[in-house]
Design an enzyme around this catalytic site. Structure first.
Site, PDB file in Angstrom:
ATOM      1  N   LYS A 113       0.846  -1.184   0.110  1.00 55.17           N
ATOM      2  CA  LYS A 113      -0.083   0.068   0.052  1.00 55.17           C
ATOM      3  C   LYS A 113       0.807   1.126   0.032  1.00 55.17           C
ATOM      4  O   LYS A 113       0.301   2.494   0.038  1.00 55.17           O
ATOM      5  CB  LYS A 113      -0.916   0.127   1.027  1.00 55.17           C
ATOM      6  CG  LYS A 113      -1.807  -1.271   1.365  1.00 55.17           C
ATOM      7  CD  LYS A 113      -3.025  -0.866   1.766  1.00 55.17           C
ATOM      8  CE  LYS A 113      -4.197  -1.966   1.582  1.00 55.17           C
ATOM      9  NZ  LYS A 113      -4.056  -3.069   2.700  1.00 55.17           N
ATOM     10  N   LYS A 192      -4.523 -15.096  -3.882  1.00 56.21           N
ATOM     11  CA  LYS A 192      -4.753 -15.730  -2.533  1.00 56.21           C
ATOM     12  C   LYS A 192      -6.124 -15.499  -2.287  1.00 56.21           C
ATOM     13  O   LYS A 192      -6.502 -14.321  -2.341  1.00 56.21           O
ATOM     14  CB  LYS A 192      -3.629 -15.085  -1.639  1.00 56.21           C
ATOM     15  CG  LYS A 192      -3.920 -15.382  -0.316  1.00 56.21           C
ATOM     16  CD  LYS A 192      -3.249 -14.356   0.725  1.00 56.21           C
ATOM     17  CE  LYS A 192      -4.276 -13.922   1.946  1.00 56.21           C
ATOM     18  NZ  LYS A 192      -3.480 -13.075   2.785  1.00 56.21           N
ATOM     19  N   LYS A 195     -10.347 -12.234   2.207  1.00 60.12           N
ATOM     20  CA  LYS A 195     -11.609 -11.410   2.297  1.00 60.12           C
ATOM     21  C   LYS A 195     -11.306  -9.853   1.677  1.00 60.12           C
ATOM     22  O   LYS A 195     -12.535  -9.543   1.112  1.00 60.12           O
ATOM     23  CB  LYS A 195     -11.834 -11.197   4.001  1.00 60.12           C
ATOM     24  CG  LYS A 195     -11.996 -12.326   4.708  1.00 60.12           C
ATOM     25  CD  LYS A 195     -12.240 -12.406   6.134  1.00 60.12           C
ATOM     26  CE  LYS A 195     -10.820 -13.180   6.441  1.00 60.12           C
ATOM     27  NZ  LYS A 195     -10.963 -13.388   8.145  1.00 60.12           N
TER      28      LYS A 195
HETATM   29  P1  TYM Z   1      -6.417 -13.701   8.507  1.00 57.20           P
HETATM   30  O1  TYM Z   1      -7.526 -13.275   9.398  1.00 57.20           O
HETATM   31  O2  TYM Z   1      -6.205 -12.927   7.407  1.00 57.20           O
HETATM   32  O3  TYM Z   1      -6.387 -15.049   8.457  1.00 57.20           O
HETATM   33  C1  TYM Z   1      -6.564 -15.991   9.346  1.00 57.20           C
HETATM   34  C2  TYM Z   1      -5.784 -17.329   9.291  1.00 57.20           C
HETATM   35  O4  TYM Z   1      -6.085 -17.955   8.006  1.00 57.20           O
HETATM   36  C3  TYM Z   1      -5.108 -18.096   6.990  1.00 57.20           C
HETATM   37  N1  TYM Z   1      -5.346 -17.812   5.418  1.00 57.20           N
HETATM   38  C4  TYM Z   1      -5.450 -18.633   4.804  1.00 57.20           C
HETATM   39  N2  TYM Z   1      -4.678 -20.161   4.756  1.00 57.20           N
HETATM   40  C5  TYM Z   1      -4.706 -20.555   3.760  1.00 57.20           C
HETATM   41  N3  TYM Z   1      -5.093 -20.081   2.229  1.00 57.20           N
HETATM   42  C6  TYM Z   1      -5.353 -18.853   2.271  1.00 57.20           C
HETATM   43  N4  TYM Z   1      -6.150 -18.330   1.211  1.00 57.20           N
HETATM   44  C7  TYM Z   1      -5.475 -18.188   3.562  1.00 57.20           C
HETATM   45  N5  TYM Z   1      -6.203 -16.848   3.809  1.00 57.20           N
HETATM   46  C8  TYM Z   1      -5.953 -16.799   5.230  1.00 57.20           C
HETATM   47  C9  TYM Z   1      -3.963 -17.183   7.721  1.00 57.20           C
HETATM   48  O5  TYM Z   1      -2.501 -17.350   7.404  1.00 57.20           O
HETATM   49  C10 TYM Z   1      -4.255 -16.943   9.161  1.00 57.20           C
HETATM   50  O6  TYM Z   1      -3.524 -18.162   9.640  1.00 57.20           O
HETATM   51  N6  TYM Z   1      -2.598 -11.281  11.179  1.00 57.20           N
HETATM   52  C11 TYM Z   1      -3.459 -12.411  11.209  1.00 57.20           C
HETATM   53  C12 TYM Z   1      -4.483 -12.434  12.316  1.00 57.20           C
HETATM   54  C13 TYM Z   1      -3.727 -12.414  13.665  1.00 57.20           C
HETATM   55  C14 TYM Z   1      -2.830 -13.419  14.328  1.00 57.20           C
HETATM   56  C15 TYM Z   1      -2.388 -12.796  15.629  1.00 57.20           C
HETATM   57  C16 TYM Z   1      -2.639 -14.768  13.849  1.00 57.20           C
HETATM   58  C17 TYM Z   1      -3.712 -11.177  14.553  1.00 57.20           C
HETATM   59  N7  TYM Z   1      -2.950 -11.442  15.705  1.00 57.20           N
HETATM   60  C18 TYM Z   1      -1.665 -13.609  16.421  1.00 57.20           C
HETATM   61  C19 TYM Z   1      -1.627 -15.709  14.518  1.00 57.20           C
HETATM   62  C20 TYM Z   1      -1.209 -14.846  15.980  1.00 57.20           C
HETATM   63  C21 TYM Z   1      -4.381 -12.478   9.890  1.00 57.20           C
HETATM   64  O7  TYM Z   1      -4.679 -11.408   9.188  1.00 57.20           O
HETATM   65  O8  TYM Z   1      -5.192 -13.537   9.615  1.00 57.20           O
END
Ligand code: TYM
Length: 331
Positions: A113, A192, A195
Protein backbone atom coordinates in the site's frame (compact mmCIF):
# COMPACT_ATOMS: atom_id res chain seq x y z
CA UNK A 1 4.29 -29.10 26.65
CA UNK A 2 3.82 -26.18 24.34
CA UNK A 3 1.38 -23.34 24.34
CA UNK A 4 -0.39 -22.82 21.04
CA UNK A 5 -2.01 -19.56 20.03
CA UNK A 6 -3.57 -18.24 16.87
CA UNK A 7 -6.06 -15.62 15.72
CA UNK A 8 -8.32 -14.78 12.80
CA UNK A 9 -9.35 -11.26 11.92
CA UNK A 10 -13.04 -10.43 11.91
CA UNK A 11 -12.62 -8.56 8.66
CA UNK A 12 -15.26 -10.69 6.90
CA UNK A 13 -16.98 -14.06 7.02
CA UNK A 14 -14.56 -16.94 7.67
CA UNK A 15 -13.70 -18.68 4.38
CA UNK A 16 -12.24 -21.96 3.17
CA UNK A 17 -8.66 -20.60 3.45
CA UNK A 18 -9.21 -19.77 7.14
CA UNK A 19 -10.74 -23.17 7.84
CA UNK A 20 -8.04 -25.23 6.11
CA UNK A 21 -5.07 -22.91 6.59
CA UNK A 22 -5.67 -22.00 10.21
CA UNK A 23 -8.61 -23.43 12.18
CA UNK A 24 -8.23 -27.10 11.25
CA UNK A 25 -4.44 -27.35 11.73
CA UNK A 26 -4.65 -25.30 14.94
CA UNK A 27 -7.29 -27.59 16.43
CA UNK A 28 -5.33 -30.68 15.40
CA UNK A 29 -2.17 -29.36 16.95
CA UNK A 30 -3.97 -28.28 20.12
CA UNK A 31 -5.51 -31.73 20.55
CA UNK A 32 -1.99 -33.18 20.84
CA UNK A 33 -1.07 -30.94 23.80
CA UNK A 34 -1.97 -31.21 27.46
CA UNK A 35 -1.98 -27.47 27.90
CA UNK A 36 -4.95 -25.32 26.87
CA UNK A 37 -4.44 -23.44 23.61
CA UNK A 38 -5.33 -19.77 23.09
CA UNK A 39 -7.57 -18.92 20.15
CA UNK A 40 -8.92 -15.47 19.53
CA UNK A 41 -10.82 -13.23 17.15
CA UNK A 42 -8.63 -10.35 16.04
CA UNK A 43 -11.24 -7.60 15.99
CA UNK A 44 -8.73 -4.85 16.80
CA UNK A 45 -6.81 -5.81 13.68
CA UNK A 46 -10.07 -5.86 11.71
CA UNK A 47 -10.54 -2.17 12.54
CA UNK A 48 -7.82 -1.42 9.99
CA UNK A 49 -10.28 -2.40 7.25
CA UNK A 50 -13.84 -2.61 8.65
CA UNK A 51 -15.34 0.71 9.63
CA UNK A 52 -18.97 -0.25 9.95
CA UNK A 53 -19.73 -1.16 13.60
CA UNK A 54 -22.67 -3.46 12.81
CA UNK A 55 -20.62 -5.29 10.20
CA UNK A 56 -17.68 -5.63 12.57
CA UNK A 57 -19.86 -7.19 15.26
CA UNK A 58 -21.52 -9.57 12.82
CA UNK A 59 -18.14 -10.68 11.45
CA UNK A 60 -16.84 -11.25 14.97
CA UNK A 61 -19.73 -13.58 15.76
CA UNK A 62 -19.27 -15.31 12.40
CA UNK A 63 -15.61 -16.07 13.15
CA UNK A 64 -16.57 -17.28 16.64
CA UNK A 65 -19.29 -19.53 15.20
CA UNK A 66 -16.83 -20.95 12.66
CA UNK A 67 -14.34 -21.98 15.35
CA UNK A 68 -17.09 -23.65 17.35
CA UNK A 69 -18.57 -25.35 14.30
CA UNK A 70 -15.13 -26.75 13.45
CA UNK A 71 -15.05 -28.44 16.85
CA UNK A 72 -13.30 -26.06 19.25
CA UNK A 73 -13.76 -27.22 22.86
CA UNK A 74 -14.13 -24.03 24.88
CA UNK A 75 -13.96 -25.80 28.22
CA UNK A 76 -10.49 -27.01 27.43
CA UNK A 77 -9.12 -24.11 25.39
CA UNK A 78 -9.19 -20.37 25.95
CA UNK A 79 -11.33 -18.69 23.31
CA UNK A 80 -11.75 -14.93 23.36
CA UNK A 81 -12.14 -11.66 21.51
CA UNK A 82 -8.97 -9.57 21.23
CA UNK A 83 -10.69 -6.30 22.20
CA UNK A 84 -11.90 -7.84 25.49
CA UNK A 85 -8.28 -7.99 26.68
CA UNK A 86 -7.11 -4.34 26.87
CA UNK A 87 -3.73 -5.56 28.17
CA UNK A 88 -2.81 -6.30 24.56
CA UNK A 89 -2.98 -2.61 23.64
CA UNK A 90 -0.73 -1.70 26.53
CA UNK A 91 1.84 -4.32 25.56
CA UNK A 92 1.62 -3.21 21.96
CA UNK A 93 2.82 0.26 22.99
CA UNK A 94 5.79 -1.10 24.91
CA UNK A 95 6.75 -3.31 21.96
CA UNK A 96 6.36 -0.41 19.54
CA UNK A 97 9.00 1.46 21.52
CA UNK A 98 11.63 -1.20 20.73
CA UNK A 99 10.56 -1.74 17.10
CA UNK A 100 12.80 -0.12 14.51
CA UNK A 101 10.93 1.81 11.83
CA UNK A 102 12.49 -0.08 8.89
CA UNK A 103 11.20 -3.39 10.25
CA UNK A 104 7.64 -2.17 9.76
CA UNK A 105 8.37 -0.27 6.56
CA UNK A 106 9.59 -3.53 4.99
CA UNK A 107 6.49 -5.53 5.91
CA UNK A 108 4.74 -6.84 2.75
CA UNK A 109 1.28 -5.70 3.79
CA UNK A 110 2.52 -2.15 4.25
CA UNK A 111 4.73 -2.13 1.16
CA UNK A 112 1.80 -3.18 -1.03
CA UNK A 113 0.00 0.00 0.00
CA UNK A 114 3.02 2.26 0.24
CA UNK A 115 2.32 3.61 -3.25
CA UNK A 116 -0.69 5.37 -1.80
CA UNK A 117 0.37 6.50 1.65
CA UNK A 118 -2.68 8.69 2.21
CA UNK A 119 -4.63 5.42 2.55
CA UNK A 120 -2.30 3.93 5.15
CA UNK A 121 -3.42 4.50 8.74
CA UNK A 122 -1.00 4.33 11.64
CA UNK A 123 -2.98 1.25 12.68
CA UNK A 124 -2.15 -0.51 9.44
CA UNK A 125 1.49 0.47 9.73
CA UNK A 126 1.79 -0.88 13.28
CA UNK A 127 -0.37 -3.94 12.59
CA UNK A 128 2.61 -6.33 13.07
CA UNK A 129 3.39 -4.81 16.48
CA UNK A 130 -0.11 -5.55 17.74
CA UNK A 131 0.21 -9.04 16.33
CA UNK A 132 3.50 -9.49 18.20
CA UNK A 133 1.70 -8.34 21.38
CA UNK A 134 -1.05 -10.95 20.77
CA UNK A 135 1.55 -13.66 20.67
CA UNK A 136 3.94 -12.51 23.38
CA UNK A 137 1.25 -11.62 25.93
CA UNK A 138 0.54 -15.31 26.59
CA UNK A 139 4.05 -16.82 26.56
CA UNK A 140 3.21 -18.59 23.31
CA UNK A 141 5.43 -21.37 21.98
CA UNK A 142 3.78 -22.25 18.67
CA UNK A 143 1.67 -20.17 16.28
CA UNK A 144 -0.15 -22.22 13.63
CA UNK A 145 -0.92 -19.96 10.66
CA UNK A 146 -1.10 -19.99 6.88
CA UNK A 147 2.01 -19.16 4.90
CA UNK A 148 0.85 -15.59 4.27
CA UNK A 149 1.56 -14.84 7.94
CA UNK A 150 5.17 -15.98 7.84
CA UNK A 151 6.66 -12.51 7.74
CA UNK A 152 4.42 -11.31 10.56
CA UNK A 153 5.73 -14.14 12.67
CA UNK A 154 9.33 -13.30 11.90
CA UNK A 155 8.63 -9.72 12.93
CA UNK A 156 7.10 -10.93 16.21
CA UNK A 157 10.26 -12.93 16.92
CA UNK A 158 12.46 -9.97 16.02
CA UNK A 159 10.48 -7.65 18.29
CA UNK A 160 10.71 -10.17 21.15
CA UNK A 161 14.46 -10.39 20.56
CA UNK A 162 14.84 -6.60 20.54
CA UNK A 163 12.90 -6.30 23.79
CA UNK A 164 14.90 -9.06 25.44
CA UNK A 165 18.17 -7.46 24.40
CA UNK A 166 17.12 -4.21 26.01
CA UNK A 167 15.45 -5.50 29.17
CA UNK A 168 16.57 -9.10 29.76
CA UNK A 169 14.96 -12.45 28.96
CA UNK A 170 11.34 -11.42 29.33
CA UNK A 171 9.74 -13.08 26.31
CA UNK A 172 9.80 -16.55 24.85
CA UNK A 173 10.60 -16.61 21.13
CA UNK A 174 7.56 -18.13 19.40
CA UNK A 175 7.86 -20.46 16.41
CA UNK A 176 5.54 -20.62 13.45
CA UNK A 177 3.74 -23.75 12.36
CA UNK A 178 2.89 -23.86 8.68
CA UNK A 179 1.04 -26.76 7.19
CA UNK A 180 3.20 -27.94 4.34
CA UNK A 181 0.41 -29.79 2.55
CA UNK A 182 -2.05 -26.90 2.69
CA UNK A 183 -0.64 -24.32 0.35
CA UNK A 184 -2.06 -20.86 0.43
CA UNK A 185 -5.47 -21.53 -1.02
CA UNK A 186 -6.32 -19.60 -4.18
CA UNK A 187 -9.56 -17.65 -4.38
CA UNK A 188 -12.02 -17.86 -7.28
CA UNK A 189 -9.95 -15.36 -9.28
CA UNK A 190 -6.63 -17.19 -8.72
CA UNK A 191 -5.13 -14.69 -6.29
CA UNK A 192 -4.75 -15.75 -2.64
CA UNK A 193 -8.19 -16.38 -1.15
CA UNK A 194 -8.75 -13.30 0.94
CA UNK A 195 -11.61 -11.32 2.41
CA UNK A 196 -10.05 -8.16 1.08
CA UNK A 197 -10.08 -9.43 -2.53
CA UNK A 198 -13.72 -10.54 -2.39
CA UNK A 199 -12.71 -13.88 -3.96
CA UNK A 200 -13.58 -16.23 -1.12
CA UNK A 201 -15.57 -19.45 -0.87
CA UNK A 202 -17.69 -19.27 2.27
CA UNK A 203 -18.29 -22.96 2.77
CA UNK A 204 -20.21 -22.44 6.01
CA UNK A 205 -22.60 -19.93 4.47
CA UNK A 206 -25.50 -20.19 2.06
CA UNK A 207 -25.26 -23.17 -0.35
CA UNK A 208 -26.87 -21.39 -3.28
CA UNK A 209 -24.34 -18.60 -3.02
CA UNK A 210 -21.53 -21.13 -2.66
CA UNK A 211 -22.58 -22.89 -5.86
CA UNK A 212 -22.80 -19.58 -7.68
CA UNK A 213 -19.27 -18.69 -6.62
CA UNK A 214 -17.84 -22.09 -7.51
CA UNK A 215 -19.29 -21.61 -11.01
CA UNK A 216 -17.50 -18.26 -11.24
CA UNK A 217 -14.02 -19.75 -10.62
CA UNK A 218 -11.76 -18.50 -13.39
CA UNK A 219 -10.59 -21.15 -15.88
CA UNK A 220 -8.81 -20.98 -19.24
CA UNK A 221 -10.47 -21.61 -22.58
CA UNK A 222 -9.24 -25.16 -23.22
CA UNK A 223 -12.13 -26.96 -25.00
CA UNK A 224 -13.95 -29.83 -23.24
CA UNK A 225 -12.41 -32.59 -25.35
CA UNK A 226 -8.78 -31.41 -24.96
CA UNK A 227 -6.48 -32.71 -22.18
CA UNK A 228 -5.99 -30.22 -19.33
CA UNK A 229 -3.15 -29.41 -16.99
CA UNK A 230 -4.40 -29.95 -13.41
CA UNK A 231 -1.38 -28.12 -11.99
CA UNK A 232 -2.52 -24.88 -13.62
CA UNK A 233 -6.19 -25.06 -12.73
CA UNK A 234 -7.70 -23.30 -9.70
CA UNK A 235 -10.68 -25.68 -9.62
CA UNK A 236 -8.30 -28.61 -9.32
CA UNK A 237 -6.17 -26.94 -6.65
CA UNK A 238 -9.24 -26.27 -4.51
CA UNK A 239 -10.50 -29.80 -5.08
CA UNK A 240 -7.13 -31.21 -4.01
CA UNK A 241 -7.43 -29.31 -0.71
CA UNK A 242 -10.78 -30.86 0.23
CA UNK A 243 -11.33 -34.17 -1.60
CA UNK A 244 -9.92 -37.57 -0.60
CA UNK A 245 -6.64 -38.72 -2.22
CA UNK A 246 -8.57 -41.24 -4.38
CA UNK A 247 -11.00 -38.57 -5.56
CA UNK A 248 -8.12 -36.25 -6.39
CA UNK A 249 -6.36 -38.97 -8.39
CA UNK A 250 -9.55 -39.67 -10.28
CA UNK A 251 -10.00 -36.03 -11.21
CA UNK A 252 -6.33 -35.74 -12.20
CA UNK A 253 -6.78 -38.71 -14.56
CA UNK A 254 -9.84 -37.11 -16.16
CA UNK A 255 -8.04 -33.81 -16.68
CA UNK A 256 -5.09 -35.47 -18.39
CA UNK A 257 -7.27 -37.76 -20.53
CA UNK A 258 -9.42 -34.96 -21.91
CA UNK A 259 -13.16 -35.10 -22.57
CA UNK A 260 -13.76 -33.62 -19.11
CA UNK A 261 -14.93 -30.02 -18.96
CA UNK A 262 -14.31 -27.37 -16.34
CA UNK A 263 -18.07 -27.22 -15.74
CA UNK A 264 -18.03 -30.86 -14.67
CA UNK A 265 -15.01 -30.28 -12.44
CA UNK A 266 -16.78 -27.34 -10.80
CA UNK A 267 -19.91 -29.41 -10.17
CA UNK A 268 -17.73 -32.06 -8.54
CA UNK A 269 -15.92 -29.45 -6.43
CA UNK A 270 -19.24 -28.04 -5.25
CA UNK A 271 -20.51 -31.53 -4.35
CA UNK A 272 -17.45 -32.21 -2.19
CA UNK A 273 -17.56 -28.80 -0.51
CA UNK A 274 -21.25 -29.19 0.25
CA UNK A 275 -20.90 -32.71 1.59
CA UNK A 276 -17.67 -32.41 3.57
CA UNK A 277 -18.73 -29.29 5.39
CA UNK A 278 -22.41 -30.20 5.90
CA UNK A 279 -22.19 -30.87 9.67
CA UNK A 280 -20.06 -27.77 10.24
CA UNK A 281 -22.44 -25.65 8.14
CA UNK A 282 -25.40 -26.77 10.22
CA UNK A 283 -23.54 -26.10 13.47
CA UNK A 284 -22.35 -22.70 12.22
CA UNK A 285 -25.85 -21.65 11.32
CA UNK A 286 -27.18 -22.78 14.65
CA UNK A 287 -24.56 -20.74 16.54
CA UNK A 288 -25.31 -17.70 14.41
CA UNK A 289 -28.93 -17.88 15.57
CA UNK A 290 -27.79 -17.73 19.21
CA UNK A 291 -25.57 -14.70 19.61
CA UNK A 292 -26.22 -14.60 23.38
CA UNK A 293 -24.61 -18.03 23.71
CA UNK A 294 -21.63 -16.87 21.62
CA UNK A 295 -21.31 -13.77 23.75
CA UNK A 296 -21.34 -15.80 26.98
CA UNK A 297 -18.58 -18.07 25.68
CA UNK A 298 -16.44 -15.11 24.63
CA UNK A 299 -16.89 -13.36 27.98
CA UNK A 300 -15.81 -16.43 29.88
CA UNK A 301 -12.81 -16.85 27.58
CA UNK A 302 -11.81 -13.22 28.07
CA UNK A 303 -11.66 -13.68 31.84
CA UNK A 304 -9.29 -16.61 31.46
CA UNK A 305 -7.18 -14.77 28.90
CA UNK A 306 -6.92 -11.66 31.06
CA UNK A 307 -5.74 -13.66 34.06
CA UNK A 308 -2.89 -15.04 31.96
CA UNK A 309 -2.15 -11.69 30.31
CA UNK A 310 -1.83 -9.96 33.69
CA UNK A 311 1.05 -12.24 34.64
CA UNK A 312 3.12 -11.52 31.54
CA UNK A 313 2.26 -7.83 31.51
CA UNK A 314 3.32 -7.55 35.18
CA UNK A 315 6.70 -9.00 34.25
CA UNK A 316 7.02 -6.53 31.37
CA UNK A 317 5.98 -3.51 33.41
CA UNK A 318 8.51 -4.31 36.07
CA UNK A 319 11.27 -4.80 33.50
CA UNK A 320 10.71 -1.38 31.94
CA UNK A 321 10.63 0.42 35.29
CA UNK A 322 6.91 0.64 36.04
CA UNK A 323 5.04 -0.98 38.89
CA UNK A 324 4.17 -4.58 38.08
CA UNK A 325 0.48 -3.98 38.76
CA UNK A 326 -1.47 -1.19 37.15
CA UNK A 327 -2.50 1.10 40.04
CA UNK A 328 -6.28 1.30 40.34
CA UNK A 329 -7.71 4.76 39.95
CA UNK A 330 -9.66 6.48 42.72
CA UNK A 331 -11.83 9.38 41.69
P1 TYM B 1 -6.34 -13.58 8.64
O1 TYM B 1 -7.58 -13.20 9.35
O2 TYM B 1 -6.00 -12.92 7.38
O3 TYM B 1 -6.31 -15.12 8.38
C1 TYM B 1 -6.52 -16.03 9.44
C2 TYM B 1 -5.76 -17.32 9.20
O4 TYM B 1 -6.16 -17.91 7.97
C3 TYM B 1 -5.03 -18.14 7.15
N1 TYM B 1 -5.40 -17.88 5.75
C4 TYM B 1 -5.19 -18.74 4.76
N2 TYM B 1 -4.64 -19.97 4.74
C5 TYM B 1 -4.56 -20.60 3.55
N3 TYM B 1 -5.01 -20.06 2.37
C6 TYM B 1 -5.56 -18.82 2.36
N4 TYM B 1 -6.00 -18.29 1.22
C7 TYM B 1 -5.67 -18.10 3.59
N5 TYM B 1 -6.16 -16.88 3.92
C8 TYM B 1 -5.98 -16.77 5.26
C9 TYM B 1 -3.99 -17.12 7.61
O5 TYM B 1 -2.69 -17.52 7.29
C10 TYM B 1 -4.23 -17.09 9.10
O6 TYM B 1 -3.55 -18.16 9.74
N6 TYM B 1 -2.68 -11.31 11.09
C11 TYM B 1 -3.55 -12.46 11.16
C12 TYM B 1 -4.45 -12.45 12.39
C13 TYM B 1 -3.71 -12.39 13.66
C14 TYM B 1 -2.91 -13.40 14.26
C15 TYM B 1 -2.41 -12.85 15.46
C16 TYM B 1 -2.57 -14.69 13.87
C17 TYM B 1 -3.67 -11.30 14.51
N7 TYM B 1 -2.91 -11.58 15.57
C18 TYM B 1 -1.57 -13.59 16.31
C19 TYM B 1 -1.73 -15.43 14.72
C20 TYM B 1 -1.24 -14.88 15.90
C21 TYM B 1 -4.41 -12.42 9.90
O7 TYM B 1 -4.50 -11.46 9.22
O8 TYM B 1 -5.11 -13.50 9.67
Amino acid sequence: MSRILTGIQSSGKPHLGNLLGAIRPALELASQQNEPAFFFIADLHALTTVHNPVQLQENTYAVAAAWLAMGLDTERHVFFRQSDVPEVCELSWYLGCVTPYPMLANAHAFKEKAGNLAEVSAGLFTYPVLMAADILLYDTDIVPVGKDQKQHLEIARDIAGAFNRRYGEIFKLPTGFFQEEVMLLPGIDGRKMSKSYGNTLDVLGDEVELERRVRRIVTDSTPVEAPKDPGRCIVFQLYAAVASPEEVEEMRRRYVEGGYGYGQAKAELFRVLRERFAPQRAAYQQWMRDKAALEAILQKGAERARAEAAKVLGRVREAIGFQARVPSFRW
